[in-house]
Design a protein around this motif. Sequence first.
Motif, PDB file in Angstrom:
ATOM      1  N   ASN A 107       4.469  16.072   4.092  1.00 25.38           N
ATOM      2  CA  ASN A 107       4.914  14.817   3.535  1.00 25.38           C
ATOM      3  C   ASN A 107       6.700  14.619   3.686  1.00 25.38           C
ATOM      4  N   PHE A 108       7.307  15.666   3.845  1.00 26.01           N
ATOM      5  CA  PHE A 108       8.700  15.642   4.038  1.00 26.01           C
ATOM      6  C   PHE A 108       8.780  14.958   5.422  1.00 26.01           C
ATOM      7  N   PHE A 109       8.225  14.892   6.560  1.00 24.99           N
ATOM      8  CA  PHE A 109       8.254  14.453   7.944  1.00 24.99           C
ATOM      9  C   PHE A 109       7.690  12.730   7.693  1.00 24.99           C
ATOM     10  N   MET A 110       7.101  12.648   6.713  1.00 23.14           N
ATOM     11  CA  MET A 110       6.234  11.451   6.823  1.00 23.14           C
ATOM     12  C   MET A 110       7.410  10.598   5.959  1.00 23.14           C
ATOM     13  N   LYS A 158       1.678  14.033  -7.718  1.00 23.98           N
ATOM     14  CA  LYS A 158       2.271  13.641  -8.831  1.00 23.98           C
ATOM     15  C   LYS A 158       2.955  12.124  -8.830  1.00 23.98           C
ATOM     16  N   LEU A 159       2.365  11.431  -7.857  1.00 25.84           N
ATOM     17  CA  LEU A 159       2.706  10.090  -7.670  1.00 25.84           C
ATOM     18  C   LEU A 159       4.243   9.796  -7.083  1.00 25.84           C
ATOM     19  N   LYS A 160       4.524  10.920  -6.340  1.00 30.51           N
ATOM     20  CA  LYS A 160       6.015  10.716  -5.804  1.00 30.51           C
ATOM     21  C   LYS A 160       5.699  10.040  -4.406  1.00 30.51           C
ATOM     22  N   PRO A 161       6.345   8.882  -4.197  1.00 28.58           N
ATOM     23  CA  PRO A 161       6.041   8.212  -2.708  1.00 28.58           C
ATOM     24  C   PRO A 161       6.231   9.015  -1.677  1.00 28.58           C
ATOM     25  N   ILE A 162       5.219   8.928  -0.651  1.00 30.92           N
ATOM     26  CA  ILE A 162       5.172   9.680   0.529  1.00 30.92           C
ATOM     27  C   ILE A 162       5.639   8.526   1.707  1.00 30.92           C
ATOM     28  N   THR A 163       4.825   7.297   1.528  1.00 29.59           N
ATOM     29  CA  THR A 163       5.322   6.044   2.442  1.00 29.59           C
ATOM     30  C   THR A 163       4.741   4.954   1.532  1.00 29.59           C
ATOM     31  N   ILE A 197      -5.918   9.792  10.809  1.00 27.84           N
ATOM     32  CA  ILE A 197      -5.232   9.692   9.340  1.00 27.84           C
ATOM     33  C   ILE A 197      -6.335  10.650   8.298  1.00 27.84           C
ATOM     34  N   GLY A 198      -7.536  10.293   8.447  1.00 28.72           N
ATOM     35  CA  GLY A 198      -8.559  10.968   7.692  1.00 28.72           C
ATOM     36  C   GLY A 198      -8.270  12.633   7.598  1.00 28.72           C
ATOM     37  N   GLN A 199      -8.015  13.169   8.911  1.00 23.73           N
ATOM     38  CA  GLN A 199      -7.717  14.613   8.875  1.00 23.73           C
ATOM     39  C   GLN A 199      -6.544  14.869   8.295  1.00 23.73           C
ATOM     40  N   ILE A 200      -5.264  14.452   8.786  1.00 23.00           N
ATOM     41  CA  ILE A 200      -4.089  14.688   8.237  1.00 23.00           C
ATOM     42  C   ILE A 200      -4.006  14.244   6.825  1.00 23.00           C
ATOM     43  N   SER A 201      -4.421  13.654   6.094  1.00 23.49           N
ATOM     44  CA  SER A 201      -4.622  13.276   4.884  1.00 23.49           C
ATOM     45  C   SER A 201      -5.268  14.411   4.197  1.00 23.49           C
ATOM     46  N   GLN A 202      -6.114  15.206   4.556  1.00 22.58           N
ATOM     47  CA  GLN A 202      -6.725  15.944   3.486  1.00 22.58           C
ATOM     48  C   GLN A 202      -6.482  17.720   4.368  1.00 22.58           C
ATOM     49  N   TRP A 203      -5.205  17.871   4.595  1.00 22.54           N
ATOM     50  CA  TRP A 203      -4.959  19.094   5.258  1.00 22.54           C
ATOM     51  C   TRP A 203      -5.001  20.115   4.102  1.00 22.54           C
ATOM     52  N   GLU A 204      -5.146  21.353   4.405  1.00 23.64           N
ATOM     53  CA  GLU A 204      -5.402  22.307   3.272  1.00 23.64           C
ATOM     54  C   GLU A 204      -4.417  23.171   3.219  1.00 23.64           C
ATOM     55  N   ARG A 205      -3.517  22.981   4.131  1.00 25.01           N
ATOM     56  CA  ARG A 205      -2.164  23.775   3.944  1.00 25.01           C
ATOM     57  C   ARG A 205      -0.883  23.096   4.843  1.00 25.01           C
ATOM     58  N   GLY A 206       0.099  23.195   4.563  1.00 26.79           N
ATOM     59  CA  GLY A 206       1.353  22.438   5.263  1.00 26.79           C
ATOM     60  C   GLY A 206       1.510  21.305   4.963  1.00 26.79           C
ATOM     61  N   ASN A 207       1.276  20.982   3.494  1.00 29.00           N
ATOM     62  CA  ASN A 207       1.339  19.623   3.041  1.00 29.00           C
ATOM     63  C   ASN A 207       2.696  19.085   2.808  1.00 29.00           C
ATOM     64  N   SER A 208       3.537  20.067   2.410  1.00 31.83           N
ATOM     65  CA  SER A 208       5.135  19.572   1.734  1.00 31.83           C
ATOM     66  C   SER A 208       5.744  19.198   2.995  1.00 31.83           C
ATOM     67  N   LEU A 209       5.417  19.966   4.195  1.00 33.24           N
ATOM     68  CA  LEU A 209       6.209  19.906   5.500  1.00 33.24           C
ATOM     69  C   LEU A 209       5.741  18.424   5.945  1.00 33.24           C
ATOM     70  N   ILE A 269       0.947  -1.308   0.158  1.00 30.54           N
ATOM     71  CA  ILE A 269      -0.156   0.075  -0.042  1.00 30.54           C
ATOM     72  C   ILE A 269       0.856   1.239  -0.240  1.00 30.54           C
ATOM     73  N   SER A 270       0.516   2.103  -0.918  1.00 27.68           N
ATOM     74  CA  SER A 270       1.532   3.170  -1.054  1.00 27.68           C
ATOM     75  C   SER A 270       0.495   4.506  -1.074  1.00 27.68           C
ATOM     76  N   ILE A 271       1.461   5.512  -0.269  1.00 24.02           N
ATOM     77  CA  ILE A 271       0.689   6.847  -0.258  1.00 24.02           C
ATOM     78  C   ILE A 271       1.640   7.765  -0.903  1.00 24.02           C
ATOM     79  N   THR A 272       1.293   8.609  -1.935  1.00 21.09           N
ATOM     80  CA  THR A 272       2.015   9.250  -2.780  1.00 21.09           C
ATOM     81  C   THR A 272       1.525  10.694  -2.523  1.00 21.09           C
ATOM     82  N   ASP A 273       2.368  11.774  -3.280  1.00 22.27           N
ATOM     83  CA  ASP A 273       1.732  13.030  -3.473  1.00 22.27           C
ATOM     84  C   ASP A 273       1.170  13.246  -4.943  1.00 22.27           C
TER      85      ASP A 273
END
Length: 372
Positions: free
Chosen positions: A349-352, A78-83, A335-347, A72-76
């Motif tokens: 994704n970086f930590f994840m 552009k399909l760049k893997p997050i986890t 998870i539902g809340q974090i996955s649909q943040w409206e801002r701060g997503n790059s940060l 199971i993959s989570i990506t951004d």
Amino acid sequence: MNSISIIGAGIGGLALGNVLKQNNLDFTIYESAPEIKPVGAGIMMAINAMQTFDQLGLKEKIEKAGNKIHGISITDEKLKPITKTNILELENKYNSCNVAIHRAELQKILAENIGFEHIKLDHSLTQIKKKENYILNFENGIEVEGKIVFGADGIHSKIRNQIFETGNIRNAKQMCWRGLLDFDLPEEFHHQALEIWGKAKRFGFVKLSEKKIYWYALINHGKHKRYNSLAENFSDFNPLVLKILESTPKENIILNDIMDLSPIPKWYSENLCLIGDAAHATTPNMGQGACQAIEDSYIIGKLLETHQDFNTVFAEFQKIRRKKVDYVVNTSWKIGQISQWERGNSLRNFFMRLTPESINQKMVEKVIKLEM
Ligand SMILES: Cc1cc2nc3c(=O)[nH]c(=O)nc-3n(C[C@H](O)[C@H](O)[C@H](O)COP(=O)(O)OP(=O)(O)OC[C@H]3O[C@@H](n4cnc5c(N)ncnc54)[C@H](O)[C@@H]3O)c2cc1C
């Protein structure tokens, strides 16, 4: 008089029917719908559910009707893997795979194995009253007296409302579309489930069978742009997402709100027990709602092997299941809340991306390991 009545022939009620049958117990399932016709969507059966199906002798049938998923993959966008969570190791350890399957196929297998003589369709429970036994009244005018009752009647459970007089349904404020279509996915996604996280929205897809794929799309309330098509809301996502959305016939798309049930203190009363969504509905972010309903049935079956008194079984059942179910409900909500943040997503994704895969695997194992 019925010895055991189950209200609801969803995945939970049908799994329980299979377990009671294996324990040589007599039971009747009452279902409000005139036919067993689940929503037109796919579902993921995780390793915990598949271990239960193995014990019921149904594992191979379900694997054959669906598609094995090994990661199971989570990506951004552009399909760049997050986890990425590789579950091959866990599959070997527990001798079962994750299986993605059409809901209708799964319910057909479960219902056929029970036998339709145990399932009364077109029986919508309107009222339940406790006298010496339970008096069950159905919309079609039929009244049944039942000694032992299981409430497997879903998140809006009448049994929970009338017997326990409790149940606060929480709306996650996310709209969820689900779709099914014939589609040739690139081979790299044939045995992988993908979830793509964007700003205030996400999209997931998985292959169900040779041709069929199932997808889901979620958008935060107020962020859905009323364009001509859902696809336009995902124009910043990889073109594959747009192609899937644009190729889906409108009649194959369903729309729901995402919700769960605030944990209720008690799942059982004298000779009566709630299971599945009726007891502990969760948001779908861990793909565990139905799996937890199946696990409920498994634990009840195991307890019935050594206890004859149902009230002892119910008390033990809640003791064994409570911690894991609460973990799933609470973690899934977060998870539902974090996955649909409206801002701060790059940060985010970086930590994840810094999280070692072993941590994700540990979280998966905590959920898929059966408690008995
Ligand atoms: C978008 C989405 C995706 C999901 N994906 C997954 C996933 O991948 N994996 C997973 O494990 N879970 C998933 N789930 C969760 C899963 O669908 C539910 O947890 C599961 O269906 C619960 O099963 P249940 O039998 O407890 O309840 P339900 O499926 O709600 O079944 C209840 C049954 O009782 C019947 N009923 C209701 N009231 C009455 C009455 N008064 N009289 C008689 N019958 C009645 C209903 O008709 C129904 O058949 C998802 C949920 C959503 C919303």
